[in-house]
Design an enzyme around this catalytic site. Structure first.
Site, short mmCIF file in Angstrom:
data_model
loop_
_atom_site.label_atom_id
_atom_site.label_comp_id
_atom_site.label_asym_id
_atom_site.label_seq_id
_atom_site.Cartn_x
_atom_site.Cartn_y
_atom_site.Cartn_z
N GLY A 112 -6.70 -12.32 -60.32
CA GLY A 112 -5.50 -13.13 -60.19
C GLY A 112 -5.27 -14.05 -61.38
N SER A 113 -6.34 -14.62 -61.91
CA SER A 113 -6.19 -15.56 -63.03
C SER A 113 -5.59 -14.86 -64.24
CB SER A 113 -7.54 -16.17 -63.41
OG SER A 113 -8.09 -16.86 -62.32
N ASN B 299 -3.17 -21.90 -51.77
CA ASN B 299 -4.56 -21.56 -51.46
C ASN B 299 -5.31 -22.66 -50.72
OD1 ASN B 299 -3.96 -22.38 -54.28
ND2 ASN B 299 -6.16 -22.69 -54.38
N GLN C 173 -2.84 -15.36 -52.42
CA GLN C 173 -3.22 -15.70 -51.05
C GLN C 173 -2.34 -15.00 -50.01
OE1 GLN C 173 -5.78 -17.53 -49.85
NE2 GLN C 173 -6.56 -18.03 -51.88
N SER D 65 -5.02 -10.43 -56.39
CA SER D 65 -6.45 -10.34 -56.68
C SER D 65 -7.17 -9.65 -55.53
CB SER D 65 -7.01 -11.75 -56.86
OG SER D 65 -8.41 -11.70 -56.95
N HIS E 145 -10.29 -9.49 -54.48
CA HIS E 145 -11.34 -10.11 -53.65
C HIS E 145 -10.80 -11.06 -52.59
CE1 HIS E 145 -12.00 -14.27 -55.39
NE2 HIS E 145 -11.34 -13.74 -56.40
N THR F 110 -11.54 -0.30 -71.32
CA THR F 110 -11.75 0.81 -70.38
C THR F 110 -11.53 0.32 -68.96
OG1 THR F 110 -13.34 1.74 -71.92
CG2 THR F 110 -13.41 2.59 -69.66
N CYS G 184 -13.44 -31.19 -55.93
CA CYS G 184 -14.75 -31.85 -55.81
C CYS G 184 -15.86 -30.83 -55.84
CB CYS G 184 -14.86 -32.62 -54.50
SG CYS G 184 -13.55 -33.81 -54.29
C1 PLP Z 1 -8.16 -17.01 -56.06
C2 PLP Z 1 -6.83 -17.35 -56.61
C3 PLP Z 1 -6.49 -17.06 -57.95
C4 PLP Z 1 -7.49 -16.50 -58.92
O1 PLP Z 1 -7.82 -15.17 -58.66
P1 PLP Z 1 -9.13 -14.56 -59.33
O2 PLP Z 1 -9.06 -13.11 -59.02
O3 PLP Z 1 -10.29 -15.23 -58.69
O4 PLP Z 1 -9.01 -14.82 -60.80
C5 PLP Z 1 -5.22 -17.35 -58.37
N1 PLP Z 1 -4.30 -17.88 -57.56
C6 PLP Z 1 -4.58 -18.16 -56.26
C7 PLP Z 1 -3.51 -18.72 -55.40
C8 PLP Z 1 -5.85 -17.91 -55.76
O5 PLP Z 1 -6.11 -18.21 -54.49
#
Ligand code: PLP
Length: 394
Positions: free
Chosen positions: A69-70, A150, A178, A198, A200, A236, A323
């Site tokens: 996601g990042s 999130n 999310q 993303s 995961h 790749t 935190c």
């Molecule tokens: C987890 C998250 C990301 C980042 O995703 P990654 O795959 O961990 O880089 C970006 N935006 C939101 C809203 C997220 O919850």
């Protein structure tokens, strides 16, 4: 053990693990190679692209695989900024409670000469579309607003915001990390030009994700090198991860409606139970929120102590704040919805999944009640509040 931190990451589905292992063991070829296991890997990759695209109503060529996601957020924003700059448009609109992948990218762009407007998200954690419209200027090149937050789980009026952007000819990106797999998303109906996801966060593997970019939008590369991903993302391809992501997304999307109803009922029971704690408040709108998200602030305690004591009881949660990453600043999301520092410090985020049982919900409620009471028992802040030396806020 009760896992209630699904907004941080999710357990991989059995199917996704199976797909991933099988590709690692058998179809390990490089998709750019011409011999058969390379070509087989290429087929798997393109099937995954078609599967992911169909879940969000996109075309396969509009899907670019990323490391998560990042990366997708960074690439979407950087691309729109470059397209804007080429036309002399260097104003970007976003909100004050975006993920740091968005906010930190915007902060860099600000230093590079872009002007950034961060819209307020109000007490209920929801952006008002009219305020997006009012903020759009002649030189606005991008609006980027997350689909669902999130930390507090609030769902934004994406379709309306998208419609406004379309009518004004401004690109619209949404971080849907999310939301995807939990709420219906159709990039056409929802007027979305770019979307980040993303794996995961929907029971796929870590380190893989995708960026949807409507055809015609020229993406800029973050990573230069080979010609993979139509020349827009070198390296790749992570074939096992990508195929596992597609498997997880198909599975999650197929069971989404049923899971959402079940999970939301458990979420509401959890909210009701925790609301019985005095001087506590739910963060964000009670209805327009993700089916699995419960976020609270408790006055007179530190969220970190609460987390540690819950962990002792086998309950895994989050404070939903920075935190946890070693910073003592309260969460920018909680501050954005108007929580004062002291209150924001006493936060708890519980993000459940369709696998969370009713018995686990009851166990969480009982544990949080006990731990909050225990912590308040020796909190000087709580003593001041109860002795009238300080004013209760919640
Ligand atoms: C987890 C998250 C990301 C980042 O995703 P990654 O795959 O961990 O880089 C970006 N935006 C939101 C809203 C997220 O919850």
């Amino acid at each position: 053990m009760i896992y209630a931190d699904n907004a941080a990451t999710t357990k991989m589905s059995k199917e996704a693990v199976k797909v991933m292992v099988s590709l690692m063991e058998e179809t390990y070829g490089n998709p750019s190679s011409l011999y058969s296991i390379g070509q087989k890997a290429k087929e798997v990759l393109e099937q995954a692209r078609a599967d992911v695209a169909s879940v969000i109503g996109a075309e396969p060529r509009e899907i670019l695989f990323t490391s998560g996601g990042s990366e997708a957020d960074n690439q979407a924003i950087r691309s729109a900024a470059a397209l804007g700059a080429a036309k002399g448009k260097k104003h970007i609109i976003s909100s004050s409670f975006e993920h740091h992948a968005v906010l930190h990218t915007l902060e860099k762009l600000r230093k590079e000469g872009y002007e950034i407007t961060l819209l307020p998200v109000h007490e209920n954690g929801i952006i008002i579309p009219q305020e997006v419209e009012d903020a759009i200027r002649e030189d606005t090149c991008l609006v980027t607003i997350m689909f669902a937050n999130n930390e507090i789980g609030t769902i934004q009026p994406i379709r309306e915001i998208g419609a406004i952007c379309r009518s004004k000819g401004v690109l619209f990106h949404t971080d849907a990390v999310q939301a995807i797999g939990h709420v219906p998303i159709d990039v056409e109906k929802d007027n979305i030009d770019m979307l980040s996801a993303s794996a995961h966060k929907f029971h796929g593997p870590k380190g893989t994700g995708f960026l949807y970019a409507k055809k015609g939008i020229r993406l800029s590369n973050l990573i230069e090198g080979g010609a993979q991903e139509r020349g827009r993302r070198a390296g790749t391809e992570n074939v096992p991860g990508i195929a596992a992501m597609a498997a997880a997304l198909k599975e999650t999307a197929a069971g989404m409606e049923e899971a959402a109803v079940k999970t939301a009922a458990k979420r509401d029971r959890l909210i009701k139970g925790l609301s019985e704690i005095p001087h506590a408040a739910l963060n964000g709108d009670a209805v327009k929120r993700l089916p699995g998200n419960v976020s609270f602030c408790f006055e007179g305690i530190e969220g970190e102590s609460l987390l540690l004591l819950l962990d002792d009881r086998g309950i895994m949660a989050s404070s939903g704040s920075a935190c946890t990453s070693g910073s003592l600043d309260p969460s920018h999301v909680l501050l954005a919805i108007g929580r004062v520092h002291d209150v924001a410090h006493g936060s708890l985020r519980l993000t459940i999944s369709e696998e969370t049982t009713d018995a686990e919900i009851e166990e969480i409620i009982a544990a949080v009640k006990e731990v909050v009471t225990y912590l308040r028992g020796f909190s000087p802040v709580w003593r001041d509040l109860t002795e009238g030396k300080a004013q209760f806020i919640l």
